[in-house]
Design an enzyme around this catalytic site. Structure first.
Site, short mmCIF file in Angstrom:
data_model
loop_
_atom_site.label_atom_id
_atom_site.label_comp_id
_atom_site.label_asym_id
_atom_site.label_seq_id
_atom_site.Cartn_x
_atom_site.Cartn_y
_atom_site.Cartn_z
N GLU A 120 63.70 -2.74 40.87
CA GLU A 120 64.13 -1.84 41.94
C GLU A 120 65.31 -0.97 41.50
O GLU A 120 65.46 0.16 41.96
CB GLU A 120 64.46 -2.64 43.19
CG GLU A 120 63.20 -3.24 43.82
CD GLU A 120 63.47 -4.17 44.98
OE1 GLU A 120 62.75 -4.09 45.98
OE2 GLU A 120 64.40 -5.00 44.87
N GLU A 140 58.34 -10.75 43.94
CA GLU A 140 58.94 -11.44 45.08
C GLU A 140 57.95 -12.28 45.86
O GLU A 140 58.28 -13.36 46.37
CB GLU A 140 59.61 -10.42 46.01
CG GLU A 140 60.99 -9.95 45.56
CD GLU A 140 60.93 -8.77 44.63
OE1 GLU A 140 61.97 -8.12 44.42
OE2 GLU A 140 59.84 -8.48 44.07
#
Length: 266
Positions: A120, A140
């Site tokens: 990210e 995730e």
């Protein structure tokens, strides 16, 4: 890392983040190699402070962010998270960058893994240079979590949506060459040379007019949400001050005189 890729002047040394500079370029190094540069609150605050420096210093045009020890970033420090830390800075987001990237261009120099929050961070950058052995991913879901630091928002903007969906829902990794093929990475270089290549790219950007560079990035980022009928009006508000600047006159004068421009950032 070879010595010839090191920035020329050190301006600040932090415990978990090193901030160095070379002409026109600010280099931010996540420096927790023992934790694969996982992000805790201290890292986030240090990166946010560095980005504030990048945006406010008129002599800096572009940033480069990288990781020490052969790994870019393994994401959030889960041990710190279990202690109750939230590695996010108000206004800046995770790692001090994902919610509000800098106004000036920033390049990710990726060696090793850029996973979860690490990926990210890359997505919050404008460009990326990756070593051949680099791996990207937002795994995730494998931990019952979601990529809420911009992965779900930016990944389908940067790569084909179907590929983004597969990566997000499987949690699988993306190899550097494939990341380049789908548009996530600008350059793939030999292992150990990502920072050198990123600095070369940054130097090419820093050689240009700083006001023009910042305004160009702003238009390209903000115009994605502009109504078609308002695009040129909104663009004009951003670029007219550049055309009226001292630097614009210097650029034209230097071209006519066949010399290198001397930018003042005004």
């Amino acid at each position: 890392m070879s010595t010839d890729t090191s920035p020329e002047t050190s301006t600040e040394t932090a415990t978990v983040v090193r901030v160095e500079e070379r002409p026109g370029v600010l280099v931010i190094t996540l420096d927790r190699p023992e934790a694969r540069n996982a992000v805790d609150r201290a890292v986030s605050e240090a990166v946010a402070a560095a980005l504030d420096t990048l945006d406010t210093r008129p002599d800096l045009s572009v940033g480069v962010i990288t990781g020490a020890g052969g790994t870019f970033c393994a994401g959030m420090d889960l041990k710190a998270f279990l202690r109750g830390e939230r590695p996010s800075v108000p206004g800046r987001g995770f790692a001090g960058i994902t919610e509000t990237p800098p106004a000036k261009p920033i390049i990710a120099a990726v060696e090793g893994y850029a996973l979860a929050g690490g990926c990210e961070i890359v997505l919050a950058c404008d460009m990326a240079v990756a070593a051949r052995g680099a791996r990207f991913g937002v795994p995730e879901v494998k931990r019952g979590l979601v990529a809420a630091g911009g992965g779900l928002l930016r990944l389908p903007e940067r790569i084909p949506p179907a590929v983004a969906m597969e990566l997000v829902l499987t949690g699988d990794f993306l190899e550097a060459q494939r990341a380049h093929d789908v548009g996530l990475v600008n350059q793939v270089v030999d292992d150990g040379s990502a920072l050198e290549a990123a600095l070369a790219l940054a130097d090419r950007i820093a050689a240009n007019g700083p006001l023009a560079v910042a305004a160009s990035k702003r238009v390209m980022v903000e115009s994605r949400g502009w109504p078609v009928e308002e695009r040129y009006t909104r663009q004009r508000e951003i670029v007219e001050p550049v055309f009226a600047s001292t630097d614009a006159k210097e650029g034209a004068r230097a071209f006519a005189e066949k010399r290198t421009p001397v930018w003042e950032g005004r």
